[in-house]
Structures are given as C-alpha cells and as structure tokens.
Design a protein around this motif. Structure first.
Motif, PDB file in Angstrom:
ATOM      1  N   GLU A   1       0.861  -1.177   0.000  1.00 56.11           N
ATOM      2  CA  GLU A   1       0.000   0.000   0.000  1.00 56.11           C
ATOM      3  C   GLU A   1       0.897   1.227   0.000  1.00 56.11           C
ATOM      4  OE1 GLU A   1      -3.562   2.044   2.654  1.00 56.11           O
ATOM      5  OE2 GLU A   1      -2.532   0.270   3.405  1.00 56.11           O
ATOM      6  N   HIS A   2       0.716   2.092  -0.985  1.00 57.40           N
ATOM      7  CA  HIS A   2       1.501   3.320  -1.092  1.00 57.40           C
ATOM      8  C   HIS A   2       0.617   4.480  -0.661  1.00 57.40           C
ATOM      9  CE1 HIS A   2       3.665   6.384  -3.891  1.00 57.40           C
ATOM     10  NE2 HIS A   2       4.007   6.544  -2.644  1.00 57.40           N
ATOM     11  N   ILE A   3       0.961   5.087   0.462  1.00 61.40           N
ATOM     12  CA  ILE A   3       0.178   6.204   1.000  1.00 61.40           C
ATOM     13  C   ILE A   3       0.944   7.474   0.681  1.00 61.40           C
ATOM     14  CG2 ILE A   3      -0.777   7.238   3.093  1.00 61.40           C
ATOM     15  CD1 ILE A   3      -0.785   4.303   4.213  1.00 61.40           C
ATOM     16  N   THR A   4       0.350   8.347  -0.102  1.00 62.66           N
ATOM     17  CA  THR A   4       1.066   9.535  -0.559  1.00 62.66           C
ATOM     18  C   THR A   4       0.860  10.749   0.338  1.00 62.66           C
ATOM     19  OG1 THR A   4      -0.764  10.155  -2.004  1.00 62.66           O
ATOM     20  CG2 THR A   4       0.969   8.768  -2.952  1.00 62.66           C
ATOM     21  N   GLU A   5      -0.122  10.704   1.228  1.00 59.61           N
ATOM     22  CA  GLU A   5      -0.394  11.862   2.065  1.00 59.61           C
ATOM     23  C   GLU A   5      -1.283  11.462   3.225  1.00 59.61           C
ATOM     24  OE1 GLU A   5      -3.069  15.829   1.351  1.00 59.61           O
ATOM     25  OE2 GLU A   5      -1.655  15.300  -0.228  1.00 59.61           O
ATOM     26  N   THR A   6      -1.020  12.045   4.395  1.00 63.85           N
ATOM     27  CA  THR A   6      -1.933  11.896   5.529  1.00 63.85           C
ATOM     28  C   THR A   6      -2.305  13.295   6.017  1.00 63.85           C
ATOM     29  OG1 THR A   6      -0.148  11.801   7.166  1.00 63.85           O
ATOM     30  CG2 THR A   6      -0.908   9.704   6.259  1.00 63.85           C
TER      31      THR A   6
ATOM     32  N   VAL B   1       0.458  21.694  18.898  1.00 64.35           N
ATOM     33  CA  VAL B   1       1.072  20.422  18.519  1.00 64.35           C
ATOM     34  C   VAL B   1       0.265  19.855  17.363  1.00 64.35           C
ATOM     35  CG1 VAL B   1       1.696  18.101  19.305  1.00 64.35           C
ATOM     36  CG2 VAL B   1       1.809  20.044  20.910  1.00 64.35           C
ATOM     37  N   TYR B   2       0.958  19.300  16.364  1.00 69.15           N
ATOM     38  CA  TYR B   2       0.307  18.786  15.162  1.00 69.15           C
ATOM     39  C   TYR B   2       0.723  17.341  14.914  1.00 69.15           C
ATOM     40  CZ  TYR B   2      -0.696  23.673  14.662  1.00 69.15           C
ATOM     41  OH  TYR B   2      -1.139  24.944  14.909  1.00 69.15           O
ATOM     42  N   LEU B   3      -0.244  16.519  14.492  1.00 70.22           N
ATOM     43  CA  LEU B   3      -0.040  15.080  14.299  1.00 70.22           C
ATOM     44  C   LEU B   3      -0.312  14.677  12.854  1.00 70.22           C
ATOM     45  CD1 LEU B   3      -2.266  13.846  17.270  1.00 70.22           C
ATOM     46  CD2 LEU B   3       0.199  14.117  17.313  1.00 70.22           C
ATOM     47  N   ASN B   4       0.541  13.809  12.341  1.00 72.61           N
ATOM     48  CA  ASN B   4       0.272  13.085  11.107  1.00 72.61           C
ATOM     49  C   ASN B   4       0.409  11.612  11.444  1.00 72.61           C
ATOM     50  OD1 ASN B   4       1.346  15.798   9.981  1.00 72.61           O
ATOM     51  ND2 ASN B   4       0.371  14.799   8.231  1.00 72.61           N
ATOM     52  N   MET B   5      -0.701  10.881  11.388  1.00 74.25           N
ATOM     53  CA  MET B   5      -0.643   9.451  11.685  1.00 74.25           C
ATOM     54  C   MET B   5       0.122   8.732  10.582  1.00 74.25           C
ATOM     55  SD  MET B   5      -1.903   9.180  14.622  1.00 74.25           S
ATOM     56  CE  MET B   5      -1.715   7.398  14.707  1.00 74.25           C
ATOM     57  N   ILE B   6       1.019   7.852  10.986  1.00 78.63           N
ATOM     58  CA  ILE B   6       1.759   7.010  10.043  1.00 78.63           C
ATOM     59  C   ILE B   6       1.094   5.643   9.969  1.00 78.63           C
ATOM     60  CG2 ILE B   6       3.966   5.866   9.596  1.00 78.63           C
ATOM     61  CD1 ILE B   6       5.281   8.299  11.037  1.00 78.63           C
TER      62      ILE B   6
END
Length: 136
Positions: free
Chosen positions: A2-7, A21-26
C-alpha cells in the motif's frame, strides 16, 4: 503493498497537550497489528501531558531540539537523529524547548484494546521551566 502519498495533519487535542502540537498518523493498526506511529510536531514551548504506555514508547527525533522528562526528575535534551525509549508504565512527557520547535516519530505497541496510553495531568509551567534549566 500500500503506497500512501499523504496523511492529514491534525491539531493535537488540548486536553492532552499544552501549546500548539500537530499530528500526522503514520500507522493506525488493525488487528492483529499493534504498532501505532505518528509524526508529532511541537511548536516552541509545546509539550505533552504526563502520560505512560502499557508497552512503552520509542521516540525518534526528526527535527529541532526538545526535552523528555520523567517523574523522578530525569530530563534529557534531544535533537534530530536521537532516539529515546520510555519503558512500559513509566510516567513521562516530551516536547519542544522554549525557543525551538521539535518533531519526532512516536511509536507505541498497543495492548489489544487501543494504543495502551494512559493520559494524565498537564506538565506545569514550573515543571517545564525546571526541565529547561536542568538541561542548559
């Protein structure tokens, strides 16, 4: 594969963090996987509340300068490329210094009913100032 290009970037909840504080789930696991990971960005002065993890936590610092502190008063200053491992059940906090942003990838192994994090009270301004002073 699975290629995830953006969260999506999400603002961290104010009941668990002080400051911006800012989060980007991996990775948000689905059974049987249990590893959760996120890129977390702290603006100067921002930090987590006190918290612990049922199975511990690993932090990989990607940018800036920050602090990681424990209830016994141990505080380390961290910067890009460094790793901090917090053992299971250890109450701790982490965040940026007062003048520099800090970003890290936070990794936790869940306990089967979630990510195993127990959120506690905010780190006080006095505790934060003491941490800054102890690492200068």
């Amino acid at each position: 594969m699975e290629h995830i290009t953006e969260t999506s970037t999400l603002k961290a909840p104010a009941d668990r963090f002080t400051g911006d504080v800012y989060l980007n789930m991996i990775e948000t696991p689905t059974e049987p996987a249990r590893l959760a990971s996120a890129l977390v960005r702290f603006t100067p002065g921002a930090r987590t509340n006190w918290h612990s993890h049922a199975n511990g936590q690993t932090l990989y610092i990607t940018d800036g300068v920050g602090l990681v502190g424990t209830r016994d008063g141990n505080v380390v200053r961290v910067s890009a490329g460094q790793i901090v491992k917090c053992p299971a059940g250890e109450e701790h906090w982490h965040g940026a210094t007062d003048t520099t942003l800090m970003a890290h990838i936070a990794m936790v192994v869940g306990d089967g009913s979630g990510d195993g994090t127990t959120w506690l009270e905010p780190v006080t301004a006095e505790q934060y100032a003491d941490a800054l002073n102890s690492t200068n």
